[in-house]
Motif scaffolding. Structure first.
Motif, PDB file in Angstrom:
ATOM      1  N   GLU A 196      19.671  26.975  64.848  1.00  0.00           N
ATOM      2  CA  GLU A 196      20.616  27.646  63.965  1.00  0.00           C
ATOM      3  C   GLU A 196      21.734  28.227  64.808  1.00  0.00           C
ATOM      4  O   GLU A 196      21.479  29.027  65.711  1.00  0.00           O
ATOM      5  CB  GLU A 196      19.941  28.779  63.197  1.00  0.00           C
ATOM      6  N   SER A 197      22.964  27.810  64.514  1.00  0.00           N
ATOM      7  CA  SER A 197      24.091  28.334  65.288  1.00  0.00           C
ATOM      8  C   SER A 197      24.483  29.711  64.783  1.00  0.00           C
ATOM      9  O   SER A 197      24.345  30.021  63.601  1.00  0.00           O
ATOM     10  CB  SER A 197      25.281  27.385  65.202  1.00  0.00           C
ATOM     11  N   SER A 198      24.965  30.537  65.702  1.00  0.00           N
ATOM     12  CA  SER A 198      25.494  31.841  65.338  1.00  0.00           C
ATOM     13  C   SER A 198      26.984  31.917  65.650  1.00  0.00           C
ATOM     14  O   SER A 198      27.675  32.816  65.192  1.00  0.00           O
ATOM     15  CB  SER A 198      24.741  32.950  66.071  1.00  0.00           C
ATOM     16  N   ALA A 199      27.488  30.944  66.448  1.00  0.00           N
ATOM     17  CA  ALA A 199      28.905  30.885  66.781  1.00  0.00           C
ATOM     18  C   ALA A 199      29.301  29.432  67.014  1.00  0.00           C
ATOM     19  O   ALA A 199      28.523  28.651  67.560  1.00  0.00           O
ATOM     20  CB  ALA A 199      29.193  31.710  68.036  1.00  0.00           C
ATOM     21  N   TYR A 249      33.120  20.746  69.652  1.00  0.00           N
ATOM     22  CA  TYR A 249      32.772  22.145  69.435  1.00  0.00           C
ATOM     23  C   TYR A 249      31.552  22.521  70.270  1.00  0.00           C
ATOM     24  O   TYR A 249      30.688  21.686  70.526  1.00  0.00           O
ATOM     25  CB  TYR A 249      32.451  22.395  67.951  1.00  0.00           C
ATOM     26  N   ARG A 250      31.482  23.784  70.652  1.00  0.00           N
ATOM     27  CA  ARG A 250      30.283  24.337  71.290  1.00  0.00           C
ATOM     28  C   ARG A 250      29.596  25.206  70.249  1.00  0.00           C
ATOM     29  O   ARG A 250      30.190  26.144  69.719  1.00  0.00           O
ATOM     30  CB  ARG A 250      30.616  25.155  72.517  1.00  0.00           C
ATOM     31  N   LEU A 251      28.347  24.855  69.968  1.00  0.00           N
ATOM     32  CA  LEU A 251      27.542  25.625  69.035  1.00  0.00           C
ATOM     33  C   LEU A 251      26.568  26.475  69.839  1.00  0.00           C
ATOM     34  O   LEU A 251      25.800  25.946  70.640  1.00  0.00           O
ATOM     35  CB  LEU A 251      26.750  24.697  68.104  1.00  0.00           C
ATOM     36  N   THR A 252      26.627  27.767  69.636  1.00  0.00           N
ATOM     37  CA  THR A 252      25.719  28.685  70.298  1.00  0.00           C
ATOM     38  C   THR A 252      24.827  29.295  69.231  1.00  0.00           C
ATOM     39  O   THR A 252      25.315  29.683  68.161  1.00  0.00           O
ATOM     40  CB  THR A 252      26.503  29.795  71.034  1.00  0.00           C
ATOM     41  N   GLY A 253      23.546  29.353  69.517  1.00  0.00           N
ATOM     42  CA  GLY A 253      22.628  29.903  68.534  1.00  0.00           C
ATOM     43  C   GLY A 253      21.228  29.984  69.083  1.00  0.00           C
ATOM     44  O   GLY A 253      21.036  30.102  70.295  1.00  0.00           O
ATOM     45  N   GLU A 254      20.256  29.905  68.180  1.00  0.00           N
ATOM     46  CA  GLU A 254      18.856  29.984  68.582  1.00  0.00           C
ATOM     47  C   GLU A 254      18.151  28.671  68.294  1.00  0.00           C
ATOM     48  O   GLU A 254      18.323  28.071  67.230  1.00  0.00           O
ATOM     49  CB  GLU A 254      18.155  31.129  67.862  1.00  0.00           C
ATOM     50  N   LEU A 255      17.362  28.255  69.282  1.00  0.00           N
ATOM     51  CA  LEU A 255      16.539  27.061  69.178  1.00  0.00           C
ATOM     52  C   LEU A 255      15.088  27.516  69.130  1.00  0.00           C
ATOM     53  O   LEU A 255      14.665  28.310  69.970  1.00  0.00           O
ATOM     54  CB  LEU A 255      16.776  26.155  70.398  1.00  0.00           C
ATOM     55  N   GLU A 256      14.355  27.047  68.125  1.00  0.00           N
ATOM     56  CA  GLU A 256      12.939  27.398  67.988  1.00  0.00           C
ATOM     57  C   GLU A 256      12.087  26.152  68.160  1.00  0.00           C
ATOM     58  O   GLU A 256      12.232  25.175  67.423  1.00  0.00           O
ATOM     59  CB  GLU A 256      12.646  28.024  66.633  1.00  0.00           C
ATOM     60  N   HIS A 270      20.457  29.058  72.812  1.00  0.00           N
ATOM     61  CA  HIS A 270      20.757  27.726  73.318  1.00  0.00           C
ATOM     62  C   HIS A 270      22.184  27.360  72.904  1.00  0.00           C
ATOM     63  O   HIS A 270      22.628  27.708  71.809  1.00  0.00           O
ATOM     64  CB  HIS A 270      19.768  26.700  72.757  1.00  0.00           C
ATOM     65  N   ALA A 271      22.887  26.654  73.777  1.00  0.00           N
ATOM     66  CA  ALA A 271      24.235  26.166  73.463  1.00  0.00           C
ATOM     67  C   ALA A 271      24.201  24.646  73.410  1.00  0.00           C
ATOM     68  O   ALA A 271      23.504  23.997  74.189  1.00  0.00           O
ATOM     69  CB  ALA A 271      25.226  26.640  74.515  1.00  0.00           C
ATOM     70  N   LEU A 272      24.972  24.105  72.505  1.00  0.00           N
ATOM     71  CA  LEU A 272      25.006  22.665  72.275  1.00  0.00           C
ATOM     72  C   LEU A 272      26.457  22.233  72.115  1.00  0.00           C
ATOM     73  O   LEU A 272      27.184  22.785  71.288  1.00  0.00           O
ATOM     74  CB  LEU A 272      24.218  22.346  70.996  1.00  0.00           C
ATOM     75  N   ASP A 273      26.894  21.286  72.940  1.00  0.00           N
ATOM     76  CA  ASP A 273      28.240  20.735  72.819  1.00  0.00           C
ATOM     77  C   ASP A 273      28.195  19.495  71.947  1.00  0.00           C
ATOM     78  O   ASP A 273      27.422  18.568  72.210  1.00  0.00           O
ATOM     79  CB  ASP A 273      28.810  20.377  74.197  1.00  0.00           C
ATOM     80  N   TRP A 315      33.729  10.249  60.578  1.00  0.00           N
ATOM     81  CA  TRP A 315      33.664  11.006  61.829  1.00  0.00           C
ATOM     82  C   TRP A 315      32.412  10.615  62.584  1.00  0.00           C
ATOM     83  O   TRP A 315      31.339  10.516  62.001  1.00  0.00           O
ATOM     84  CB  TRP A 315      33.631  12.509  61.541  1.00  0.00           C
ATOM     85  N   ALA A 316      32.554  10.390  63.871  1.00  0.00           N
ATOM     86  CA  ALA A 316      31.404  10.089  64.730  1.00  0.00           C
ATOM     87  C   ALA A 316      31.081  11.356  65.529  1.00  0.00           C
ATOM     88  O   ALA A 316      31.958  11.944  66.170  1.00  0.00           O
ATOM     89  CB  ALA A 316      31.734   8.946  65.670  1.00  0.00           C
ATOM     90  N   LEU A 317      29.844  11.776  65.471  1.00  0.00           N
ATOM     91  CA  LEU A 317      29.384  12.979  66.160  1.00  0.00           C
ATOM     92  C   LEU A 317      28.397  12.583  67.238  1.00  0.00           C
ATOM     93  O   LEU A 317      27.536  11.734  67.011  1.00  0.00           O
ATOM     94  CB  LEU A 317      28.689  13.929  65.180  1.00  0.00           C
ATOM     95  N   ALA A 318      28.504  13.215  68.400  1.00  0.00           N
ATOM     96  CA  ALA A 318      27.561  12.945  69.482  1.00  0.00           C
ATOM     97  C   ALA A 318      27.282  14.238  70.228  1.00  0.00           C
ATOM     98  O   ALA A 318      28.193  15.028  70.490  1.00  0.00           O
ATOM     99  CB  ALA A 318      28.126  11.904  70.440  1.00  0.00           C
ATOM    100  N   ALA A 319      26.015  14.460  70.543  1.00  0.00           N
ATOM    101  CA  ALA A 319      25.609  15.647  71.288  1.00  0.00           C
ATOM    102  C   ALA A 319      24.510  15.265  72.264  1.00  0.00           C
ATOM    103  O   ALA A 319      23.716  14.358  72.000  1.00  0.00           O
ATOM    104  CB  ALA A 319      25.122  16.735  70.343  1.00  0.00           C
ATOM    105  N   ARG A 320      24.478  15.965  73.385  1.00  0.00           N
ATOM    106  CA  ARG A 320      23.447  15.749  74.403  1.00  0.00           C
ATOM    107  C   ARG A 320      23.170  17.107  75.025  1.00  0.00           C
ATOM    108  O   ARG A 320      24.098  17.811  75.416  1.00  0.00           O
ATOM    109  CB  ARG A 320      23.950  14.761  75.444  1.00  0.00           C
ATOM    110  N   THR A 321      21.901  17.467  75.114  1.00  0.00           N
ATOM    111  CA  THR A 321      21.536  18.745  75.710  1.00  0.00           C
ATOM    112  C   THR A 321      20.217  18.590  76.456  1.00  0.00           C
ATOM    113  O   THR A 321      19.465  17.653  76.204  1.00  0.00           O
ATOM    114  CB  THR A 321      21.439  19.848  74.629  1.00  0.00           C
ATOM    115  N   THR A 322      19.980  19.483  77.373  1.00  0.00           N
ATOM    116  CA  THR A 322      18.698  19.497  78.081  1.00  0.00           C
ATOM    117  C   THR A 322      18.008  20.819  77.816  1.00  0.00           C
ATOM    118  O   THR A 322      18.652  21.838  77.532  1.00  0.00           O
ATOM    119  CB  THR A 322      18.878  19.300  79.607  1.00  0.00           C
TER     120      THR A 322
END
Length: 178
Positions: free
Chosen positions: A98-101, A109-116, A124-127, A137-144
């Protein structure tokens, strides 16, 4: 306005690595999350929030690179079984972000929020990269992330000489119509 995305709009994947002295024997897995959904809230032309829920029980081992031999069907089933047990699917059936910002970046966009995961919540932040496609629109995200940050003990065998690496990569690719 809100966008709703799910597995029919794209892929959510978990990519594992292998660690330990016998790592060459193991497979780096590509695990597909077959059931997930996300809601993106909009404030005018800018996204303002996102919530993504993934069904842990829907994990499917799609393939594996490396190893002594190619990953067989029974090995895929066994890897899935170990993943579900490691993640305690009966007790923790979902993963939630759930993003909070939401902050604009170059190309997305950078999504910052909580990962459960596994009942534990962490910031956790997700670009998310966004590209204008012909009809959508094509969306792509990668996080570790590290499993142990969420109380998950990576699966190991041969007395720990071969194990799933603590760090996992999660990718999301999806499309949304204009």
């Amino acid at each position: 306005m809100a966008w709703t995305l799910d597995a029919s709009d794209g892929d959510l994947r978990i990519l594992t690595d292998v660690a330990g002295p016998a790592a060459r024997m193991g497979h780096r897995l590509s695990i597909l999350v077959e059931s997930w959904n996300a809601t993106v809230e909009w404030n005018g032309v800018e996204p303002s929030a996102m919530r993504l829920t993934a069904d842990v029980g829907s994990l499917s081992v799609e393939g594996g690179a490396g190893g002594v031999t190619p990953l067989s069907g029974p090995e895929r089933a066994l890897a899935r079984s170990y993943a579900l047990k490691t993640l305690s699917v009966q007790r923790y059936p979902t993963v939630l972000f759930e993003s909070s910002a939401v902050t604009p970046t170059d190309g997305g966009y950078r999504l910052t929020g909580e990962l459960e995961i596994h009942g534990r919540r962490r910031e956790h932040a997700l670009d998310v990269h966004v590209a204008d496609a012909d009809d959508g629109w094509a969306l792509a995200a990668r996080t570790t992330l590290r499993q142990t940050d969420f109380g998950v003990k990576p699966y190991s065998m041969f007395m720990g000489s071969m194990k799933v690496a603590d760090t996992l990569t999660v990718t999301l690719s999806a499309a949304h119509e204009k």
